[in-house]
Design a protein around this motif. Structure first.
Motif, mmCIF file in Angstrom:
data_model
loop_
_atom_site.group_PDB
_atom_site.id
_atom_site.type_symbol
_atom_site.label_atom_id
_atom_site.label_comp_id
_atom_site.label_asym_id
_atom_site.label_seq_id
_atom_site.Cartn_x
_atom_site.Cartn_y
_atom_site.Cartn_z
ATOM 1 N N SER A 175 23.309 -49.682 18.026
ATOM 2 C CA SER A 175 23.696 -49.881 16.621
ATOM 3 C C SER A 175 24.640 -48.752 16.228
ATOM 4 N N ASP A 177 25.821 -45.873 13.286
ATOM 5 C CA ASP A 177 25.571 -45.150 12.047
ATOM 6 C C ASP A 177 26.762 -44.230 11.877
ATOM 7 N N LYS A 183 22.763 -41.271 16.628
ATOM 8 C CA LYS A 183 21.802 -42.355 16.398
ATOM 9 C C LYS A 183 22.392 -43.669 16.889
ATOM 10 N N GLY A 184 21.502 -44.605 17.234
ATOM 11 C CA GLY A 184 22.000 -45.907 17.681
ATOM 12 C C GLY A 184 22.309 -45.962 19.155
ATOM 13 N N ASP A 231 17.423 -47.122 19.761
ATOM 14 C CA ASP A 231 18.283 -46.281 18.901
ATOM 15 C C ASP A 231 17.954 -44.783 18.963
#
Lengths: 385, 369
Positions: A175, A177, A183-184, A231
């Motif tokens: 994902s 961010d 993150k992700g 994540d």
């Protein structure tokens, strides 16, 4: 009842390891010229260590390891180098094992750990990408959820020994961010025999193919192959680098290079040349003092402490010293520095070019020396940003 | 930040560090250096007295001779602290050198008198033995000394000189009171704000009792004293390096250009990291040399001390040089202390062998095996 190796005296431990290496490492594998032999080339040593229970020094005993603490582990690594044991494909032992032992599910541990020890699974590490080297957090290889699987697309590069591995643990983006790029990112275990995985070896300056590109083209990976939380892969991956960071700063490589320089200098009578002696003395003292600096950090580990960020200093100094020694060796070689092959010195040979070229790499891998300086500036000198 | 690491079971080392800090509060190193330079003096007698009172001039001197009988570890920690505080009175070249000589000298009244005066600060015993030669001829009731020795510290303020003279049997050390007939002194300014003397001896008569260390034991004793002094110098140089680094970090984190502290720029950061790394290596080398010296006086200790003095000297001089640069134009002013650190580092680095000479001695010793 397994032996508690941590309780054995250092001398007995050394001797036990030396006997084992004598037993299971054939002479042609000792002091190999090749930095990164393939699994097949060193399989006999790998299996020999495994059968004796010495393959996984830091894994807990319950998982088939020796359960060594840092003090004994340092002796293990030191003896390995002294005895000239070849580097084995060790991503499974050194990285995947600890990763799974700390963050893996029971199923992951039960499936993977024995297969690492048996050599059935040979692992490689998929971190860097063409546009994510020092800036690893900008990686783009994507894993998109599709039912009970992830579909992976992208490319890894500088993947050491991927051409002889059958499993790869990759950092993939799950994902985005915009604020926190770390993150992700997720850690995924991928069977390299899956459809859509393609490996292309890359020849390096030494003419060997230690590292590869790995392409992922709609590769389906079961969701149970995620390690730790989705994540949170950045934190998961970082957590496995403990006291092993000290080995990046070990004086092993400059010691080998110094031995070659001295050999060539003796053959050329260079120790009678005051100009050479002066340059040699500088390098010799750098190596001697590196030993003192390494000892300071090693002592912290032996006494049960933890390494600080300042250990990066060893990595910078040892890799740059390795370069300088090999540069001096080439200078001493005179016109023989035109040779790609080793230089003959009487009955012996000196691999001057081999080491000179090899010395280009360690200043780059394991976090380039410039990145190490950035880390020191922030974490040790506390300089403002 | 870089420093020496030792077990400090009974707290002696911490006490030594505290005692330097306390004394430096009353006699700030840079201010003392400037005052001494201004006065055209070769030493600060009041400061030296305070240092003697603190026990620093007799730290390594045996208790039988009036000292504290401490070892290389305590001396290294003291010297490191003196380096940081830029307290420039010559503890290594004087106290360490003399204490090692006196500890090994056979019982004699004159040696005991000098040792006791060194420890309590009542005597200033200048050492004249290295840059020059003095011939010592036995005469009826003693010796006649003739020759010249340069670069003598504390020569102007000396109450006594310990002079090495060449006798028939080899070198020996003689006690020569200041002011006796035939003694002359030329003075030059030293880079670190003191004076260096050239001592001239023109037929100076010394009584037989003035022979403090005879030719039978002089050479090995001198070797031991040189090693101990080099180790203390190395520790002091490491202290200088660490303080120069800290001062430069402090300056560059407060100096604003382009709207930011200049220490936020990568070009500056990498320079500072390299300076820090050089200082770390220097401390590692000194740590190692202290441990080797404590383990015995053999070849391993000799190698380690050569390495430590070479490394710490190089580190201190080059860190201070870079520190001056990173202070910008301020660094080039006499008002800024950083230049004093550079000058002190250069001076100590030049004492008892520059790095190149020491490195060659190291490889020659190592290769002789």
């Amino acid at each position: 009842m397994a032996t508690d190796w941590n309780a054995v005296s250092d001398d007995d431990f050394r001797q036990a390891f030396a006997r084992l290496v004598e037993d299971c490492c054939p002479p042609e594998l000792r002091f190999m010229r090749k930095q990164r032999p393939t699994f097949d080339e060193v399989a006999v040593f790998y299996h020999g260590l495994a059968e004796a229970g010495w393959l996984a020094p830091t894994w807990p005993v319950e998982h088939g390891g020796m359960g060594l603490g840092p003090a004994k582990h340092m002796i293990y690594v030191e003896e390995w180098g002294r005895l000239g044991g070849p580097r084995i494909p060790d991503h499974g032992i050194g990285l995947v094992g600890p990763l799974l032992i700390e963050h893996g599910t029971e199923e992951q541990k039960a499936f993977h750990l024995p297969r690492i020890l048996s050599g059935e699974h040979v692992w490689c590490q998929g971190y860097s990408e063409p546009n994510a080297g020092s800036d690893l957090a900008s990686l783009r290889t994507a894993a998109v959820r599709d039912g009970d699987a992830f579909v992976v697309n992208g490319q890894k590069i500088w993947t050491t020994l991927a051409h002889c591995a059958n499993w790869i643990f990759v950092l993939v983006r799950t994902s985005r961010d915009e604020k926190v790029r770390q993150k992700g990112i997720t850690v995924l275990l991928v069977d390299m025999r899956s459809p859509g995985v393609r490996v292309r070896p890359i020849a390096n300056l030494r003419g060997e193919t230690d590292f590869c590109e790995v392409f992922f083209d709609d590769v389906r990976v079961p969701a149970e192959n995620v390690v730790g939380e989705i994540d949170q892969g950045w934190t998961v991956a970082k957590s496995v680098l403990g006291h092993e960071r000290i080995f990046l700063g070990a004086p092993t490589r400059p010691e080998i290079a110094m031995e070659r320089l001295e050999k060539l200098a003796r053959a050329r009578g260079a120790f009678d040349d005051p100009a050479f002696l002066s340059r040699y003395a500088k390098l010799r003292l750098d190596l001697y003092d590196l030993g003192s600096a390494f000892e300071r950090h090693a002592r912290i580990l032996r006494e049960g402490g933890e390494l600080g960020a300042d250990v990066s200093m060893l990595k910078i100094f040892t890799t740059e010293l390795y370069q300088r020694i090999t540069e001096e060796t080439l200078a001493l070689a005179g016109e023989d520095a035109r040779l790609f092959d080793d230089i003959a010195t009487g009955n012996d040979r000196v691999d001057a070019m081999n080491l000179f070229l090899d010395a280009r790499a360690p200043a780059i891998f394991g976090g380039s020396n410039e990145i190490q300086r950035n880390i020191l500036a922030k974490a040790v000198l506390r300089l403002p940003s | 930040m870089p420093q020496l690491h030792f077990d400090d079971g009974d707290g002696t080392l911490e006490m030594l560090r505290d005692s330097v800090a306390a004394l430096a509060a009353h006699h700030p190193g840079a201010a003392s250096l400037r005052a001494r330079r201004e006065a055209g003096a070769d030493m600060d007698r009041e400061l030296w007295g305070a240092m003697a009172e603190a026990g620093w001039t007799g730290l390594m001197l045996s208790e039988a001779l009036g000292g504290s009988g401490l070892g290389p570890r305590e001396q290294a920690v003291l010297s490191e602290a003196l380096g940081r505080a830029l307290i420039c009175e010559p503890v290594a070249g004087s106290a360490v050198f003399l204490s090692t000589l006196f500890n090994g000298a056979p019982d004699n009244a004159e040696g005991a008198r000098l040792a006791s005066g060194l420890a309590d600060g009542s005597l200033i015993v200048a050492r004249a033995w290295r840059n020059g030669t003095v011939q010592a001829r036995a005469d009826g009731d003693g010796f006649t000394l003739s020759g010249a020795v340069a670069h003598v510290d504390q020569a102007q303020g000396a109450t006594d000189f310990l002079v090495m003279g060449q006798c028939e049997g080899g070198p020996a050390f003689f006690s020569v009171p200041a002011g006796i007939s035939g003694l002359g002194l030329d003075l030059q300014r030293s880079v670190d704000g003191a004076l260096l003397g050239t001592l001239r001896l023109d037929g100076c008569h010394v009584p037989a009792t003035g022979l403090v260390i005879g030719p039978d034991i002089c050479a090995p004793l001198l070797e031991r004293a040189v090693a101990a002094t080099r180790l203390a110098l190395a520790a002091e140089l490491a202290g200088i390096a660490a303080q120069a680094l800290q001062a430069t970090i402090d300056y560059t984190t407060t100096r604003i250009q382009f709207g930011k502290p200049i220490a936020s720029f990568q070009a500056i950061q990498h320079r500072l990291v390299d300076m820090w790394s050089d200082a770390e290596l220097a401390f590692a080398a000194v740590n190692n040399a202290v441990e080797e010296a404590e383990a015995g006086e053999g070849r391993a200790a000799a190698l380690a001390i050569l390495a430590a003095k070479a490394r710490a000297g190089d580190a201190a001089v080059s860190i201070c040089r870079r520190a001056v640069h990173l202070h910008g134009a301020m660094g080039f002013t006499d008002e800024c202390d950083i230049g004093l650190f550079l000058k002190r580092a250069i001076s100590l680095n030049a004492m008892l062998g520059q790095p190149e000479e020491l490195r060659l001695a190291f490889v020659n010793l190592e290769r002789a095996a």
